[in-house]
Design a protein around this motif. Sequence first.
Motif, PDB file in Angstrom:
ATOM      1  N   LYS A   1     -13.959 102.601 -32.509  1.00 46.21           N
ATOM      2  CA  LYS A   1     -13.880 100.602 -32.566  1.00 46.21           C
ATOM      3  C   LYS A   1     -12.025 100.458 -32.352  1.00 46.21           C
ATOM      4  CE  LYS A   1     -14.458  96.941 -35.313  1.00 46.21           C
ATOM      5  NZ  LYS A   1     -15.519  96.441 -36.842  1.00 46.21           N
ATOM      6  N   ALA A   2     -11.209 100.649 -32.597  1.00 41.22           N
ATOM      7  CA  ALA A   2     -10.148 100.393 -32.729  1.00 41.22           C
ATOM      8  C   ALA A   2      -9.827 100.375 -31.044  1.00 41.22           C
ATOM      9  CB  ALA A   2      -9.550 101.568 -33.676  1.00 41.22           C
ATOM     10  N   ALA A   3      -9.845 101.090 -30.180  1.00 43.08           N
ATOM     11  CA  ALA A   3      -9.885 101.291 -29.308  1.00 43.08           C
ATOM     12  C   ALA A   3     -10.433 100.653 -27.861  1.00 43.08           C
ATOM     13  CB  ALA A   3     -10.610 103.255 -28.084  1.00 43.08           C
ATOM     14  N   GLY A   4     -11.928  99.946 -28.205  1.00 44.32           N
ATOM     15  CA  GLY A   4     -12.677  99.111 -28.027  1.00 44.32           C
ATOM     16  C   GLY A   4     -13.703  99.243 -27.427  1.00 44.32           C
ATOM     17  N   ALA A   5     -14.203 100.636 -28.107  1.00 43.33           N
ATOM     18  CA  ALA A   5     -16.412 100.905 -27.411  1.00 43.33           C
ATOM     19  C   ALA A   5     -16.827  99.925 -27.538  1.00 43.33           C
ATOM     20  CB  ALA A   5     -16.139 102.663 -27.853  1.00 43.33           C
ATOM     21  N   SER A   6     -17.930  99.516 -26.254  1.00 48.10           N
ATOM     22  CA  SER A   6     -18.922  98.797 -26.719  1.00 48.10           C
ATOM     23  C   SER A   6     -19.605  99.122 -27.650  1.00 48.10           C
ATOM     24  CB  SER A   6     -18.989  98.071 -25.637  1.00 48.10           C
ATOM     25  OG  SER A   6     -19.916  99.013 -24.552  1.00 48.10           O
ATOM     26  N   ARG A   7     -20.198 100.562 -27.304  1.00 49.02           N
ATOM     27  CA  ARG A   7     -21.269 101.475 -28.117  1.00 49.02           C
ATOM     28  C   ARG A   7     -20.993 102.441 -28.809  1.00 49.02           C
ATOM     29  NH1 ARG A   7     -27.109 102.311 -24.993  1.00 49.02           N
ATOM     30  NH2 ARG A   7     -28.458 102.893 -27.288  1.00 49.02           N
ATOM     31  N   ILE A   8     -21.117 102.270 -30.052  1.00 51.32           N
ATOM     32  CA  ILE A   8     -20.599 103.574 -30.778  1.00 51.32           C
ATOM     33  C   ILE A   8     -22.379 103.519 -31.728  1.00 51.32           C
ATOM     34  CG2 ILE A   8     -19.102 103.926 -32.567  1.00 51.32           C
ATOM     35  CD1 ILE A   8     -17.144 101.914 -31.963  1.00 51.32           C
TER      36      ILE A   8
ATOM     37  N   ALA B   1     -25.269 103.239 -43.381  1.00 51.48           N
ATOM     38  CA  ALA B   1     -24.548 101.899 -43.811  1.00 51.48           C
ATOM     39  C   ALA B   1     -23.629 101.624 -43.603  1.00 51.48           C
ATOM     40  CB  ALA B   1     -25.098 101.219 -45.311  1.00 51.48           C
ATOM     41  N   LYS B   2     -22.671 102.649 -44.005  1.00 53.98           N
ATOM     42  CA  LYS B   2     -21.385 103.052 -44.020  1.00 53.98           C
ATOM     43  C   LYS B   2     -20.739 102.723 -43.007  1.00 53.98           C
ATOM     44  CE  LYS B   2     -18.758 103.267 -47.067  1.00 53.98           C
ATOM     45  NZ  LYS B   2     -17.791 101.860 -47.359  1.00 53.98           N
ATOM     46  N   ALA B   3     -21.762 103.851 -41.955  1.00 57.72           N
ATOM     47  CA  ALA B   3     -21.197 104.040 -40.580  1.00 57.72           C
ATOM     48  C   ALA B   3     -21.413 102.765 -40.077  1.00 57.72           C
ATOM     49  CB  ALA B   3     -22.135 104.759 -39.546  1.00 57.72           C
ATOM     50  N   LYS B   4     -22.205 102.044 -40.153  1.00 56.51           N
ATOM     51  CA  LYS B   4     -22.550 100.810 -39.373  1.00 56.51           C
ATOM     52  C   LYS B   4     -21.625  99.943 -39.534  1.00 56.51           C
ATOM     53  CE  LYS B   4     -27.297 101.469 -38.355  1.00 56.51           C
ATOM     54  NZ  LYS B   4     -28.221 100.271 -38.139  1.00 56.51           N
ATOM     55  N   GLU B   5     -20.827  99.736 -41.071  1.00 63.74           N
ATOM     56  CA  GLU B   5     -19.993  98.908 -41.835  1.00 63.74           C
ATOM     57  C   GLU B   5     -19.049  98.624 -41.154  1.00 63.74           C
ATOM     58  OE1 GLU B   5     -16.825  99.133 -45.873  1.00 63.74           O
ATOM     59  OE2 GLU B   5     -19.008  99.565 -46.209  1.00 63.74           O
ATOM     60  N   LEU B   6     -18.202 100.575 -40.778  1.00 64.76           N
ATOM     61  CA  LEU B   6     -17.397 100.293 -39.616  1.00 64.76           C
ATOM     62  C   LEU B   6     -17.282 100.344 -39.007  1.00 64.76           C
ATOM     63  CD1 LEU B   6     -15.968 103.814 -42.504  1.00 64.76           C
ATOM     64  CD2 LEU B   6     -15.180 101.091 -42.384  1.00 64.76           C
ATOM     65  N   GLY B   7     -18.503 100.406 -38.137  1.00 60.13           N
ATOM     66  CA  GLY B   7     -18.080 100.130 -36.158  1.00 60.13           C
ATOM     67  C   GLY B   7     -19.110 100.283 -35.358  1.00 60.13           C
ATOM     68  N   ALA B   8     -20.566 101.375 -36.140  1.00 60.78           N
ATOM     69  CA  ALA B   8     -21.053 102.208 -35.429  1.00 60.78           C
ATOM     70  C   ALA B   8     -22.225 100.906 -34.933  1.00 60.78           C
ATOM     71  CB  ALA B   8     -21.667 102.773 -36.345  1.00 60.78           C
ATOM     72  N   THR B   9     -22.284 100.662 -34.225  1.00 57.96           N
ATOM     73  CA  THR B   9     -23.487 100.183 -33.187  1.00 57.96           C
ATOM     74  C   THR B   9     -25.140 100.049 -33.755  1.00 57.96           C
ATOM     75  OG1 THR B   9     -23.555 100.764 -31.217  1.00 57.96           O
ATOM     76  CG2 THR B   9     -21.599  98.728 -31.601  1.00 57.96           C
TER      77      THR B   9
ATOM     78  N   VAL C   1     -14.331 112.497 -42.050  1.00 62.99           N
ATOM     79  CA  VAL C   1     -14.350 112.723 -40.206  1.00 62.99           C
ATOM     80  C   VAL C   1     -14.778 111.981 -39.675  1.00 62.99           C
ATOM     81  CG1 VAL C   1     -13.318 114.563 -38.730  1.00 62.99           C
ATOM     82  CG2 VAL C   1     -12.729 114.863 -40.893  1.00 62.99           C
ATOM     83  N   GLY C   2     -16.298 112.014 -39.589  1.00 63.76           N
ATOM     84  CA  GLY C   2     -16.686 110.836 -37.823  1.00 63.76           C
ATOM     85  C   GLY C   2     -16.581 109.779 -38.723  1.00 63.76           C
ATOM     86  N   LEU C   3     -15.976 109.211 -39.788  1.00 61.61           N
ATOM     87  CA  LEU C   3     -16.272 107.994 -39.449  1.00 61.61           C
ATOM     88  C   LEU C   3     -14.895 107.017 -39.376  1.00 61.61           C
ATOM     89  CD1 LEU C   3     -17.694 108.157 -44.101  1.00 61.61           C
ATOM     90  CD2 LEU C   3     -19.269 106.494 -41.251  1.00 61.61           C
ATOM     91  N   SER C   4     -14.258 108.297 -39.770  1.00 59.86           N
ATOM     92  CA  SER C   4     -12.635 107.976 -38.730  1.00 59.86           C
ATOM     93  C   SER C   4     -12.723 108.068 -37.520  1.00 59.86           C
ATOM     94  CB  SER C   4     -12.133 108.717 -39.479  1.00 59.86           C
ATOM     95  OG  SER C   4     -11.680 109.460 -41.174  1.00 59.86           O
TER      96      SER C   4
END
Length: 377
Positions: free
Chosen positions: A215-222, A233-241, A206-209
């Motif tokens: 990311k899809a909404a355009g957040a600049s810092r996640i 690693a997976k979190a950063k792969e999916l958009g975490a900064t 759920v957190g990764l989703s």
Amino acid sequence: MATVGKVIKCKAAIIWEVGKTPSIEEVEVAPPKSHEVRVKIVATGICRTDYHVLKGFFPKLDYPVIAGHEGAGIVESIGPGVTCVKPGDKVIPLCLPQCGECSCCRSPKDNCCLKTHFCERPQNLMPDQTSRFTCKGKRIHHLMWVSTFSEYTVMPDASIVKIDNNAPLDRVCLLGCGFPTGYGAAINTAEVAPGSSCAIFGLGGVGLSIIMGCKAAGASRIIGIDINKNKFAKAKELGATECLSPDDFKKPINEVLVEITGLGVDYTFEAIGLVETVTAALASSHMAHGVCVVVGEPPAGSHLSVDPVLLITGRKLLGCCMGGFRLKDAIPKLVSEYMEKKFNLDALRSHVLPFEKIGEGFELLCSGKSIRSVLLY
């Protein structure tokens, strides 16, 4: 089909009592009654809510029970009055029904159908208060009317939706719960704004989703937050900064987040299911306009204690059920978007196991080694 109107014998995983590992049994699945559908489940994910069922977190739940609520399959037969699906259709069961008749379903503001277990009686039995499952002469209870840990299952037509016939069931099954819950929390509930900052407490499926939604909404810092650094690693792969572990700091993580962002994070999300992390997420949000969304489901009987000053300055604390999606309307669209590669659903599928290895799937979940284990019949 040869099975129409007949009892079907098949394998299912039964939780006989609280704390007991699900055991594979032969069950009898009765034919569907009026406005009911019988489905052959092809694939199902193991969600943390299923673990909560195993541990007895829901006191209104009756045992023995067949859990599972994140599945996909093919309609085997339908009862009188069913018009939304037909035999042979590919479908996803809905753990949050959409009856289309209650005041919430008729309101454009709501997605929490009043037939859900949150509002009425537990969905342990079908609407007529009988079960379609028996095993060894005993009545077996349903879970949220869907019970996808059975090769065949029966559900009301309010709890099922037809999807694209070309959809891969072993992948889109994850659209039954985890992905829309997280993705929708960012897109629908929080309405994350472009250029904003977000913090996600808990980096499971759920957190990764949620990260994908931000990311899809355009957040600049996640910012992803978890004590298990193997998830970073997976979190950063999916958009975490960036990712943080509370264990790396001597001060509370909410103080750390306020320090590194100035006045707090624009949007925070709790995806663990603990009142302590809800409190931390709220305190981490921007003092004037922060939005904190409760996504995780704490154990029944939990109570949240909040300093009202946190809210007086302008913070908002929001609840979120299934990502704010009306599932009958949303899931076919999400299936199409997945097939158009608009989001990376496959990244959540960390393990694929035969159904008989459901115990191993629960072990992977509890040890933090899996994101989502998908069971195949």
